[in-house]
Design an enzyme around this catalytic site. Sequence first.
Site, PDB file in Angstrom:
ATOM      1  N   GLU A  97       0.834  -1.198   0.000  1.00 28.11           N
ATOM      2  CA  GLU A  97       0.000   0.000   0.000  1.00 28.11           C
ATOM      3  C   GLU A  97       0.868   1.246   0.000  1.00 28.11           C
ATOM      4  O   GLU A  97       2.017   1.212   0.457  1.00 28.11           O
ATOM      5  CB  GLU A  97      -0.887   0.006   1.257  1.00 28.11           C
ATOM      6  CG  GLU A  97      -2.372  -0.082   1.016  1.00 28.11           C
ATOM      7  CD  GLU A  97      -3.003   1.061   0.225  1.00 28.11           C
ATOM      8  OE1 GLU A  97      -2.361   1.650  -0.669  1.00 28.11           O
ATOM      9  OE2 GLU A  97      -4.163   1.354   0.499  1.00 28.11           O
ATOM     10  N   ASP A  98       0.297   2.340  -0.479  1.00 27.92           N
ATOM     11  CA  ASP A  98       1.041   3.598  -0.455  1.00 27.92           C
ATOM     12  C   ASP A  98       1.113   4.183   0.952  1.00 27.92           C
ATOM     13  O   ASP A  98       2.167   4.570   1.425  1.00 27.92           O
ATOM     14  CB  ASP A  98       0.431   4.606  -1.448  1.00 27.92           C
ATOM     15  CG  ASP A  98      -1.095   4.742  -1.340  1.00 27.92           C
ATOM     16  OD1 ASP A  98      -1.696   4.176  -0.396  1.00 27.92           O
ATOM     17  OD2 ASP A  98      -1.683   5.405  -2.204  1.00 27.92           O
ATOM     18  N   ASP A 101      -3.647   5.327   6.614  1.00 25.30           N
ATOM     19  CA  ASP A 101      -4.193   6.561   7.164  1.00 25.30           C
ATOM     20  C   ASP A 101      -5.149   6.174   8.298  1.00 25.30           C
ATOM     21  O   ASP A 101      -4.705   5.903   9.406  1.00 25.30           O
ATOM     22  CB  ASP A 101      -4.878   7.303   6.004  1.00 25.30           C
ATOM     23  CG  ASP A 101      -5.340   8.692   6.360  1.00 25.30           C
ATOM     24  OD1 ASP A 101      -4.693   9.338   7.187  1.00 25.30           O
ATOM     25  OD2 ASP A 101      -6.368   9.132   5.812  1.00 25.30           O
ATOM     26  N   LYS A 129       0.594   7.305   8.671  1.00 25.69           N
ATOM     27  CA  LYS A 129       0.183   8.500   9.417  1.00 25.69           C
ATOM     28  C   LYS A 129      -0.483   8.022  10.699  1.00 25.69           C
ATOM     29  O   LYS A 129      -1.709   7.915  10.763  1.00 25.69           O
ATOM     30  CB  LYS A 129      -0.854   9.287   8.600  1.00 25.69           C
ATOM     31  CG  LYS A 129      -0.267  10.257   7.602  1.00 25.69           C
ATOM     32  CD  LYS A 129      -1.319  11.278   7.181  1.00 25.69           C
ATOM     33  CE  LYS A 129      -1.713  11.078   5.753  1.00 25.69           C
ATOM     34  NZ  LYS A 129      -2.686  12.085   5.270  1.00 25.69           N
ATOM     35  N   PHE A 150      -1.514  16.103   4.247  1.00 27.74           N
ATOM     36  CA  PHE A 150      -1.885  15.414   3.015  1.00 27.74           C
ATOM     37  C   PHE A 150      -0.699  15.418   2.059  1.00 27.74           C
ATOM     38  O   PHE A 150      -0.199  16.481   1.680  1.00 27.74           O
ATOM     39  CB  PHE A 150      -3.114  16.057   2.372  1.00 27.74           C
ATOM     40  CG  PHE A 150      -3.774  15.134   1.403  1.00 27.74           C
ATOM     41  CD1 PHE A 150      -4.620  14.131   1.855  1.00 27.74           C
ATOM     42  CD2 PHE A 150      -3.509  15.215   0.045  1.00 27.74           C
ATOM     43  CE1 PHE A 150      -5.205  13.239   0.969  1.00 27.74           C
ATOM     44  CE2 PHE A 150      -4.094  14.327  -0.848  1.00 27.74           C
ATOM     45  CZ  PHE A 150      -4.945  13.341  -0.379  1.00 27.74           C
ATOM     46  N   ARG A 163       0.813  12.246  -9.043  1.00 28.64           N
ATOM     47  CA  ARG A 163       1.313  10.886  -8.795  1.00 28.64           C
ATOM     48  C   ARG A 163       2.732  10.708  -9.324  1.00 28.64           C
ATOM     49  O   ARG A 163       3.513   9.919  -8.811  1.00 28.64           O
ATOM     50  CB  ARG A 163       0.416   9.855  -9.504  1.00 28.64           C
ATOM     51  CG  ARG A 163      -0.969   9.709  -8.910  1.00 28.64           C
ATOM     52  CD  ARG A 163      -1.629   8.458  -9.458  1.00 28.64           C
ATOM     53  NE  ARG A 163      -3.072   8.451  -9.260  1.00 28.64           N
ATOM     54  CZ  ARG A 163      -3.685   8.025  -8.147  1.00 28.64           C
ATOM     55  NH1 ARG A 163      -2.974   7.578  -7.142  1.00 28.64           N
ATOM     56  NH2 ARG A 163      -4.997   8.040  -8.050  1.00 28.64           N
TER      57      ARG A 163
HETATM   58  P1  IMP Z   1      -7.351   4.569   4.912  1.00 30.65           P
HETATM   59  O1  IMP Z   1      -8.360   3.527   4.601  1.00 30.65           O
HETATM   60  O2  IMP Z   1      -7.968   5.761   5.581  1.00 30.65           O
HETATM   61  O3  IMP Z   1      -6.150   4.066   5.666  1.00 30.65           O
HETATM   62  O4  IMP Z   1      -6.924   5.180   3.517  1.00 30.65           O
HETATM   63  C1  IMP Z   1      -5.889   4.756   2.790  1.00 30.65           C
HETATM   64  C2  IMP Z   1      -5.963   5.378   1.422  1.00 30.65           C
HETATM   65  O5  IMP Z   1      -6.298   6.773   1.467  1.00 30.65           O
HETATM   66  C3  IMP Z   1      -4.598   5.328   0.784  1.00 30.65           C
HETATM   67  O6  IMP Z   1      -4.454   4.163   0.047  1.00 30.65           O
HETATM   68  C4  IMP Z   1      -4.586   6.568  -0.088  1.00 30.65           C
HETATM   69  O7  IMP Z   1      -5.123   6.263  -1.356  1.00 30.65           O
HETATM   70  C5  IMP Z   1      -5.507   7.536   0.582  1.00 30.65           C
HETATM   71  N1  IMP Z   1      -4.744   8.544   1.348  1.00 30.65           N
HETATM   72  C6  IMP Z   1      -4.643   8.659   2.682  1.00 30.65           C
HETATM   73  N2  IMP Z   1      -3.854   9.681   3.047  1.00 30.65           N
HETATM   74  C7  IMP Z   1      -3.428  10.236   1.903  1.00 30.65           C
HETATM   75  C8  IMP Z   1      -2.534  11.331   1.615  1.00 30.65           C
HETATM   76  O8  IMP Z   1      -1.971  12.028   2.470  1.00 30.65           O
HETATM   77  N3  IMP Z   1      -2.330  11.587   0.290  1.00 30.65           N
HETATM   78  C9  IMP Z   1      -2.909  10.876  -0.710  1.00 30.65           C
HETATM   79  N4  IMP Z   1      -3.726   9.829  -0.483  1.00 30.65           N
HETATM   80  C10 IMP Z   1      -3.988   9.519   0.815  1.00 30.65           C
HETATM   81 MG    MG Z   2      -4.697   4.250  -2.275  1.00 30.87          MG
END
Ligand code: IMP
Ligand code: MG
Length: 174
Positions: A97-98, A101, A129, A150, A163
């Site tokens: 995963e990138d 969050d 994060k 962000f 990207r």
């Molecule tokens: P989560 O389910 O809230 O953990 O969301 C994860 C996804 O939200 C990641 O795979 C990203 O695509 C997106 N995301 C969360 N934070 C950021 C950020 O700071 N920049 C860009 N995409 C983010």
């Molecule tokens: Mg993503």
Amino acid sequence: MAERIEVLLSEEEVNARIREMGEQISKDYAGKNIHLICILKGASFFMCELAKRIDIPVSIDFMSVSSYGESTESSGEIKIKKDLEEPLEGKHVLIVEDIVDTGKTLQYLMGLMKERGAEDVKLCALLDKPDRRLVDVKADYTGFQIPDEFVVGYGLDYAQRHRNLPYIGVVKFD
Ligand code: IMP
Ligand code: MG
């Protein structure tokens, strides 16, 4: 509103860390085959770089799940937009995963991969994060912990842009 991008992690820092992660993963999975699952689109740049640094047998697959749409806030609802092509039975799955969050996406994906019969499922994320976490998920491999801002670049987007930046930056609105 003017938009500018401040460098948070340089291209050199990111690539050096990915190299270390690849070495660690190769050691930890020594003697096994590893099945990398790239979560599109954000993790694609990271996965390519990581896969090149792993020196044990690797297979790859891709999945796309819904995330933020055009906004910077998670909708909380996860939908599969593109599913895997390969079965998971008996595989050593590493989800790539990138960023972690809230953790909701990864929590959902971990459960799904186990249900589908993976031998084991681990998580690898370029960024984390921790301040934003809403569910109890921890990546087994994390590139960098970052503050609650962000970020874009190295695959991460803001409304589908940025990207292609070769570094990780923070979007600032002046
Ligand atoms: P989560 O389910 O809230 O953990 O969301 C994860 C996804 O939200 C990641 O795979 C990203 O695509 C997106 N995301 C969360 N934070 C950021 C950020 O700071 N920049 C860009 N995409 C983010
Ligand atoms: Mg993503």
